[in-house]
Write a protein that holds these residues in place. Structure first.
Motif, PDB file in Angstrom:
ATOM      1  N   GLY A 147      15.254 -59.153 -59.123  1.00 36.23           N
ATOM      2  CA  GLY A 147      15.402 -60.476 -58.544  1.00 36.23           C
ATOM      3  C   GLY A 147      14.070 -61.166 -58.343  1.00 36.23           C
ATOM      4  N   THR A 148      14.122 -62.439 -58.075  1.00 39.62           N
ATOM      5  CA  THR A 148      12.907 -63.188 -57.757  1.00 39.62           C
ATOM      6  C   THR A 148      12.486 -62.859 -56.329  1.00 39.62           C
ATOM      7  OG1 THR A 148      14.083 -65.083 -56.856  1.00 39.62           O
ATOM      8  CG2 THR A 148      13.659 -65.080 -59.256  1.00 39.62           C
ATOM      9  N   LYS A 149      11.270 -63.245 -55.982  1.00 46.22           N
ATOM     10  CA  LYS A 149      10.814 -63.023 -54.606  1.00 46.22           C
ATOM     11  C   LYS A 149      11.744 -63.725 -53.621  1.00 46.22           C
ATOM     12  CE  LYS A 149       6.531 -62.806 -53.231  1.00 46.22           C
ATOM     13  NZ  LYS A 149       5.110 -63.105 -52.965  1.00 46.22           N
ATOM     14  N   ALA A 182       4.437 -66.475 -49.875  1.00 40.80           N
ATOM     15  CA  ALA A 182       3.206 -65.794 -49.460  1.00 40.80           C
ATOM     16  C   ALA A 182       2.801 -64.764 -50.513  1.00 40.80           C
ATOM     17  CB  ALA A 182       3.420 -65.111 -48.114  1.00 40.80           C
ATOM     18  N   SER A 183       1.523 -64.472 -50.562  1.00 44.17           N
ATOM     19  CA  SER A 183       1.035 -63.499 -51.546  1.00 44.17           C
ATOM     20  C   SER A 183       1.408 -62.065 -51.165  1.00 44.17           C
ATOM     21  CB  SER A 183      -0.475 -63.620 -51.711  1.00 44.17           C
ATOM     22  OG  SER A 183      -1.129 -63.339 -50.494  1.00 44.17           O
ATOM     23  N   LYS A 184       1.591 -61.827 -49.869  1.00 44.90           N
ATOM     24  CA  LYS A 184       2.005 -60.506 -49.389  1.00 44.90           C
ATOM     25  C   LYS A 184       3.340 -60.643 -48.691  1.00 44.90           C
ATOM     26  CE  LYS A 184      -2.517 -58.433 -48.674  1.00 44.90           C
ATOM     27  NZ  LYS A 184      -3.380 -57.796 -47.712  1.00 44.90           N
ATOM     28  N   PRO A 185       4.260 -59.767 -48.944  1.00 43.57           N
ATOM     29  CA  PRO A 185       4.234 -58.690 -49.921  1.00 43.57           C
ATOM     30  C   PRO A 185       4.430 -59.234 -51.334  1.00 43.57           C
ATOM     31  CG  PRO A 185       6.361 -58.728 -48.833  1.00 43.57           C
ATOM     32  CD  PRO A 185       5.515 -59.778 -48.177  1.00 43.57           C
ATOM     33  N   ASN A 186       3.965 -58.457 -52.292  1.00 42.06           N
ATOM     34  CA  ASN A 186       4.102 -58.907 -53.676  1.00 42.06           C
ATOM     35  C   ASN A 186       5.527 -58.661 -54.178  1.00 42.06           C
ATOM     36  OD1 ASN A 186       4.281 -56.188 -54.538  1.00 42.06           O
ATOM     37  ND2 ASN A 186       2.076 -56.073 -54.846  1.00 42.06           N
ATOM     38  N   ALA A 242       6.768 -56.769 -56.532  1.00 44.68           N
ATOM     39  CA  ALA A 242       7.146 -55.368 -56.749  1.00 44.68           C
ATOM     40  C   ALA A 242       7.498 -54.679 -55.434  1.00 44.68           C
ATOM     41  CB  ALA A 242       6.024 -54.628 -57.452  1.00 44.68           C
ATOM     42  N   THR A 243       6.751 -54.978 -54.384  1.00 45.28           N
ATOM     43  CA  THR A 243       7.046 -54.386 -53.064  1.00 45.28           C
ATOM     44  C   THR A 243       8.397 -54.862 -52.566  1.00 45.28           C
ATOM     45  OG1 THR A 243       4.694 -54.227 -52.547  1.00 45.28           O
ATOM     46  CG2 THR A 243       6.231 -54.170 -50.686  1.00 45.28           C
ATOM     47  N   LEU A 244       8.637 -56.162 -52.669  1.00 41.45           N
ATOM     48  CA  LEU A 244       9.939 -56.701 -52.256  1.00 41.45           C
ATOM     49  C   LEU A 244      11.076 -56.057 -53.043  1.00 41.45           C
ATOM     50  CD1 LEU A 244       9.409 -60.544 -51.800  1.00 41.45           C
ATOM     51  CD2 LEU A 244      10.085 -58.902 -50.069  1.00 41.45           C
ATOM     52  N   GLN A 245      10.901 -55.917 -54.332  1.00 38.60           N
ATOM     53  CA  GLN A 245      11.936 -55.304 -55.164  1.00 38.60           C
ATOM     54  C   GLN A 245      12.173 -53.852 -54.742  1.00 38.60           C
ATOM     55  OE1 GLN A 245      13.848 -56.955 -57.606  1.00 38.60           O
ATOM     56  NE2 GLN A 245      15.060 -55.105 -57.278  1.00 38.60           N
TER      57      GLN A 245
END
Length: 156
Positions: free
Chosen positions: A2-4, A23-27, A29-32
């Motif tokens: 999915g998208t951020k 926001a740049s954090k979390p990126n 990949a982390t969200l996924q």
């Protein structure tokens, strides 16, 4: 994948935590990764999300033994009283951490009665002037030492 924005919405629904997808954090990949694990490791993911938000907000390492409830309480207070939350997280040993060195402002700053402020120092040590002040090494102290605004006091 999915998208951020989609992943932030899924985590909001699952954990009731708001994540800014811009926001740049979390990126991404982390969200996924959190979304992939939220169904099977709900508490662990919840703790990771809150810890990441606090670490970003306060620029502070969060202890791994904090509960979800404690993390949420700190996060709720962090915008209103960040220094108090930092001190609470650090605990008595963090607030009074053994100073790594003693510094004063450099002669050019002292000549004008100037001071140097580091909000990451314990209360009573945040404003550094011409009097020797014991401090913990932080990024701001290192910058001050490098550019000459601060000098290490050797006790002479």
């Amino acid at each position: 994948m999915g998208t951020k924005k989609d992943n932030a919405a899924l985590l909001l629904a699952a954990l009731r935590v708001t994540i800014d997808p811009e926001a740049s954090k979390p990126n991404a990949a982390t969200l996924q990764g959190w979304v992939d694990r939220v169904e099977t490791e709900r508490d662990a993911v919840h703790r990771e999300v809150l810890t990441a938000q606090l670490e970003t907000e306060l620029d502070l390492q969060i202890p791994g033994d904090a509960t979800v409830e404690q993390l949420q309480a700190w996060l709720d207070r962090s915008l209103e009283e960040p220094d108090a939350v930092r001190a609470e997280i650090a605990g008595p040993e963090g607030a009074d951490a053994a100073p790594g060195l003693t510094v004063t402002v450099g002669p050019g700053v002292a000549a004008y009665g100037g001071t140097y402020t580091d909000s990451d120092q314990a209360a009573g040590r945040r404003v550094i002037g011409s009097e020797p002040t014991p401090v913990v090494r932080t990024a701001l102290v290192e910058i001050g030492l490098k550019n000459g605004t601060l000098i290490e006091h050797t006790g002479d």
